[in-house]
Design a protein around this motif. Structure first.
Motif: not given
Length: 59
Positions: A9, A11, A53-58
């Motif tokens: 991925s 990330v 990226i992690k914030k947008s996935e959450e």
């Protein structure tokens, strides 16, 4: 075995790049402090991308 051909991925790719930059910064810290600081800055920029990226996935 089935994970052998699994694509990484975004990330995971960024995390590998982050670790590499930190290692380079650590190695340079004994010989060239300004280059080490540049690598640390690059690593922090990559870390910011990972967080975004992690914030947008959450969400």
């Amino acid at each position: 075995m089935f994970g052998l051909f699994k694509k990484k991925s975004e990330v995971e790719k960024l995390e590998l790049k982050y670790k590499k930059l930190l290692e380079e910064a650590h190695q340079l810290s004994t010989t060239n402090r300004s280059k080490s600081d540049e690598k640390m800055y690059e690593a922090n920029e990559v870390l910011k991308q990972i967080d975004q990226i992690k914030k947008s996935e959450e969400a």
